[in-house]
Design a protein around this motif. Structure first.
Motif, mmCIF file in Angstrom:
data_model
loop_
_atom_site.group_PDB
_atom_site.id
_atom_site.type_symbol
_atom_site.label_atom_id
_atom_site.label_comp_id
_atom_site.label_asym_id
_atom_site.label_seq_id
_atom_site.Cartn_x
_atom_site.Cartn_y
_atom_site.Cartn_z
ATOM 1 N N SER A 80 0.720 -1.071 -0.487
ATOM 2 C CA SER A 80 0.147 -0.094 0.252
ATOM 3 C C SER A 80 1.041 0.971 0.007
ATOM 4 N N GLU A 81 2.023 1.364 0.582
ATOM 5 C CA GLU A 81 2.962 2.391 1.292
ATOM 6 C C GLU A 81 3.686 2.700 -0.755
ATOM 7 N N GLY A 82 3.536 1.578 -1.233
ATOM 8 C CA GLY A 82 4.097 1.561 -2.475
ATOM 9 C C GLY A 82 3.438 2.403 -3.436
ATOM 10 N N VAL A 83 2.181 2.089 -3.509
ATOM 11 C CA VAL A 83 0.741 2.250 -4.774
ATOM 12 C C VAL A 83 0.919 3.539 -4.243
ATOM 13 N N ASN A 84 0.784 4.102 -3.176
ATOM 14 C CA ASN A 84 0.612 6.348 -2.232
ATOM 15 C C ASN A 84 1.415 6.417 -3.025
ATOM 16 N N ALA A 85 2.837 6.007 -3.076
ATOM 17 C CA ALA A 85 4.066 6.477 -3.618
ATOM 18 C C ALA A 85 3.629 6.793 -4.561
ATOM 19 N N GLY A 86 3.195 5.214 -5.738
ATOM 20 C CA GLY A 86 3.473 5.863 -7.687
ATOM 21 C C GLY A 86 4.756 4.412 -7.623
ATOM 22 N N ARG A 87 4.967 3.725 -6.614
ATOM 23 C CA ARG A 87 5.647 2.504 -7.152
ATOM 24 C C ARG A 87 5.258 1.029 -7.221
ATOM 25 N N ALA A 88 4.855 0.436 -7.612
ATOM 26 C CA ALA A 88 4.558 -0.740 -6.983
ATOM 27 C C ALA A 88 4.406 -1.550 -8.043
ATOM 28 N N PRO A 89 4.442 -3.240 -8.413
ATOM 29 C CA PRO A 89 4.551 -3.721 -8.974
ATOM 30 C C PRO A 89 3.582 -4.050 -9.581
ATOM 31 N N GLY A 90 2.983 -3.800 -11.087
ATOM 32 C CA GLY A 90 1.976 -3.846 -11.638
ATOM 33 C C GLY A 90 0.618 -2.559 -11.664
ATOM 34 N N LEU A 91 1.641 -1.837 -11.181
ATOM 35 C CA LEU A 91 0.412 -0.543 -11.368
ATOM 36 C C LEU A 91 0.085 -0.226 -12.227
ATOM 37 N N PHE A 92 -1.734 0.328 -12.160
ATOM 38 C CA PHE A 92 -2.322 0.515 -12.580
ATOM 39 C C PHE A 92 -3.090 1.275 -12.602
ATOM 40 N N ASP A 93 -4.543 2.160 -13.448
ATOM 41 C CA ASP A 93 -5.158 3.261 -13.658
ATOM 42 C C ASP A 93 -6.563 2.351 -12.965
ATOM 43 N N LEU A 94 -6.629 2.476 -11.770
ATOM 44 C CA LEU A 94 -8.378 2.075 -10.988
ATOM 45 C C LEU A 94 -9.368 2.727 -12.241
ATOM 46 N N ASP A 95 -10.211 2.097 -12.416
ATOM 47 C CA ASP A 95 -11.303 1.695 -13.429
ATOM 48 C C ASP A 95 -11.805 1.183 -11.844
ATOM 49 N N VAL A 96 -13.211 1.985 -11.220
ATOM 50 C CA VAL A 96 -13.817 0.945 -10.262
ATOM 51 C C VAL A 96 -14.492 0.024 -10.708
ATOM 52 N N ARG A 97 -15.161 0.439 -12.495
ATOM 53 C CA ARG A 97 -16.683 -0.126 -12.331
ATOM 54 C C ARG A 97 -15.338 -1.538 -12.707
ATOM 55 N N ARG A 98 -14.854 -1.730 -12.556
ATOM 56 C CA ARG A 98 -14.000 -3.012 -12.854
ATOM 57 C C ARG A 98 -14.009 -4.292 -11.392
ATOM 58 N N LEU A 99 -14.804 -3.345 -10.788
ATOM 59 C CA LEU A 99 -14.661 -4.282 -9.606
ATOM 60 C C LEU A 99 -15.627 -4.741 -8.642
ATOM 61 N N CYS A 100 -15.274 -6.184 -8.109
ATOM 62 C CA CYS A 100 -16.903 -6.664 -7.614
ATOM 63 C C CYS A 100 -16.863 -5.652 -5.660
ATOM 64 N N ALA A 101 -18.283 -6.800 -4.860
ATOM 65 C CA ALA A 101 -17.341 -5.837 -4.221
ATOM 66 C C ALA A 101 -16.141 -6.642 -3.239
ATOM 67 N N PRO A 102 -15.617 -5.518 -2.167
ATOM 68 C CA PRO A 102 -14.858 -6.128 -1.646
ATOM 69 C C PRO A 102 -14.984 -7.521 -1.536
ATOM 70 N N LEU A 103 -15.888 -8.226 -0.469
ATOM 71 C CA LEU A 103 -15.513 -9.532 -0.400
ATOM 72 C C LEU A 103 -17.079 -9.636 -1.235
ATOM 73 N N PRO A 104 -17.322 -10.361 -2.817
ATOM 74 C CA PRO A 104 -17.950 -11.202 -3.098
ATOM 75 C C PRO A 104 -19.296 -11.923 -3.079
ATOM 76 N N ARG A 105 -18.641 -12.535 -1.822
ATOM 77 C CA ARG A 105 -19.068 -13.364 -1.036
ATOM 78 C C ARG A 105 -18.497 -14.010 0.141
ATOM 79 N N THR A 106 -19.282 -14.044 1.326
ATOM 80 C CA THR A 106 -18.599 -14.364 2.828
ATOM 81 C C THR A 106 -19.289 -15.365 3.247
ATOM 82 N N TRP A 107 -18.176 -15.855 4.439
ATOM 83 C CA TRP A 107 -19.653 -16.719 5.225
ATOM 84 C C TRP A 107 -20.736 -16.478 6.050
ATOM 85 N N GLN A 108 -20.939 -14.647 6.707
ATOM 86 C CA GLN A 108 -21.596 -14.090 7.642
ATOM 87 C C GLN A 108 -21.564 -12.933 7.212
ATOM 88 N N TRP A 109 -22.913 -12.085 7.682
ATOM 89 C CA TRP A 109 -23.474 -11.001 7.266
ATOM 90 C C TRP A 109 -24.553 -10.730 7.994
#
Lengths: 327, 327
Positions: free
Chosen positions: A53-82
């Motif tokens: 995370s520190e690397g990502v915030n500093a703009g240097r991390a392996p595989g860093l890419f521009d984020l398109d939030v529409r490509r995201l699912c829920a942080p937990l697309p399924r989980t054991w309990q809600w």
């Protein structure tokens, strides 16, 4: 640290670390393949995730890419309990009005909580498919925490140690069915379709002093079809998350990945700050004029739910979704 | 075909195929590592599992071993969803008596259902740890089905296609807390500790003609501390499992691995066949004498739940567990 899940064709997606400004991200599946796996091995995974995370915030991390939030699912697309509380007392009071319910005994001393479906959670920009407009489709804007494993009997004083992540939720409700199910005493099944969550889940430290006393003390901004609907603050939670977690863990262990919700965010000053669900507005109308006039959502309607830090930065990204007819 | 899960130190255990007489088993993790994985890819896995099952029943399969049911965890040690009905009307009638509840509106035309914890399920021989004897510890013997993915809106006429497995459950309840939570309308959280399941889960064909109209038409034998407590039949379910599944899927998809329960098995002839939970007996005592005398379970008490086929063979193996104080 901000975490999210990239849609990749699998049911659990791929874990990524997102920059504080939500603009960039880097794959984290070298550390843990999924967010659920990271939570199950949090003590092993979190150090490496923080460094990434520190690397990502500093703009240097392996595989860093521009984020398109529409490509995201829920942080937990399924989980054991809600498990979702109803911790804002002014929300409960208005629900009692609009659905002509008897007052709930002990609600100021004992948290209210129901268990919702956690097997099929929606991403922030996913359409929400529902069977019928006649069911009274409502949004409910909430705050939710994600836990690592909580042993049975954990007291409130130890509960916040288990809060690993915080996110926003749209815990949509079908208001025609809800009172019918509520009157059975069994809680809601049909009245609670899949819940949607914010693009990213953040560690509590990202909230700085706004995370205090087990509460997220910031306004939650809700728009319905591009019009402001309300911005009640999370500070007025009648029970803190530590009390909700301890309540849930009284007679059971809570597995890592358990999500605990605040219930619809609501403030006593609802006439000024507005509401985070339509039913509340209908309750206020009923109190004021004897008649509810605001109608529930139609197919094609949108709801937007977002929270900002002191500098105006969106903390979790926006839930921004459309209600559609289930095919 | 009979399937079970061997305890192996992982959270989901290891899938095995068990012989019809429950004496032998063979590892099936070459086909699917866990039962949840098998359910998620049922059409791909089931053919190979059936062939392995034929081998196990014939006494020739790779890795065949003598089965010790105490080495088993629940068929699904955790899963994405556990929805429990209350489909036996005589059970509801007695609960109404014993807890002095108002009659539930529409209960004969609309299934009752709550969502329980599915993140931490107990094996058939596991101790059941609970916080206090003062909470009114009760067993509830039930029948449950396991589904593959059920799309939202599936009608009752298509619902049985998704029933892949059947098992028994001990859906223990804390009877002092249950009416308090029920009166909130939110359903049960504290009153419902971890549910336990039978050693094996079986495909519906294992029941022969006893599986009909979405019901398991056989007596369910319940013993409390080695004494017979009841043997009500599953045939009297007021709603069949097809109706429960369709009810649950009205406004949500049900993910593969979803478990749907029957609620406590109960018959109108409860004076003859006995009961499958203590609260029912207390209800009968109240009706007969104006006073409930049978007390709830104490730490150290045991409950045994089992079902037999026409030849006297235990179908699912026995749930046989002890209630213990949570440490």
């Amino acid at each position: 640290m901000k975490l999210a899940t990239l849609r990749d064709g699998t049911r659990d997606g791929r874990l990524i670390v997102v920059s504080r400004d939500l603009k960039r991200a880097a794959p984290a599946d070298g550390i843990a393949p999924t967010l659920l796996a990271a939570l199950e091995g949090w003590s092993a995974a979190s150090g490496a995730l923080v460094r990434l995370s520190e690397g990502v915030n500093a703009g240097r991390a392996p595989g860093l890419f521009d984020l398109d939030v529409r490509r995201l699912c829920a942080p937990l697309p399924r989980t054991w309990q809600w498990l979702d509380g109803s911790a804002f007392h002014s929300h409960g009071d208005l629900m009692q009005q609009v659905f002509r319910l008897a007052p709930i005994e002990g609600k100021l001393t004992r948290p209210l909580m129901y268990q919702g479906g956690s097997d099929d959670l929606l991403g922030a920009c996913d359409d929400m498919p529902l069977p019928s407009e006649n069911d009274g489709i409502d949004f409910e804007a909430e705050i939710a925490v994600v836990l690592d494993r909580v042993p049975m009997g954990t007291p409130p004083s130890r509960a916040l140690e288990h809060v690993r992540l915080i996110m926003l939720a749209n815990d949509a409700s079908l208001r025609v069915l809800a009172p019918v199910e509520m009157k059975t005493g069994f809680g809601w099944v049909q009245a609670k379709p899949s819940t949607a969550f914010s693009p990213v889940a953040v560690t509590p430290d990202e909230l700085g002093p706004a995370w205090r006393d087990g509460r997220v003390c910031l306004p939650l901004h809700v728009h319905w079809n591009e019009r402001e609907f309300g911005h009640p603050s999370g500070a007025e939670m009648g029970f803190g998350f530590h009390e909700l977690v301890a309540h849930a863990a009284y007679s059971r262990n809570l597995s890592a990945g358990t999500i605990i919700g605040s219930g619809t965010v609501s403030n006593e000053t609802y006439r000024t700050v507005g509401s985070a669900c339509i039913a509340e507005r209908r309750g206020i109308e009923l109190v004021d004029t004897g008649r509810s006039v605001t109608e529930y959502m139609k197919f094609g309607d949108r709801v937007r739910i977002e929270m900002f830090d002191a500098s105006g930065q969106s903390i979790f990204g926006a839930i921004d979704q459309k209600i559609v007819r289930a095919s």
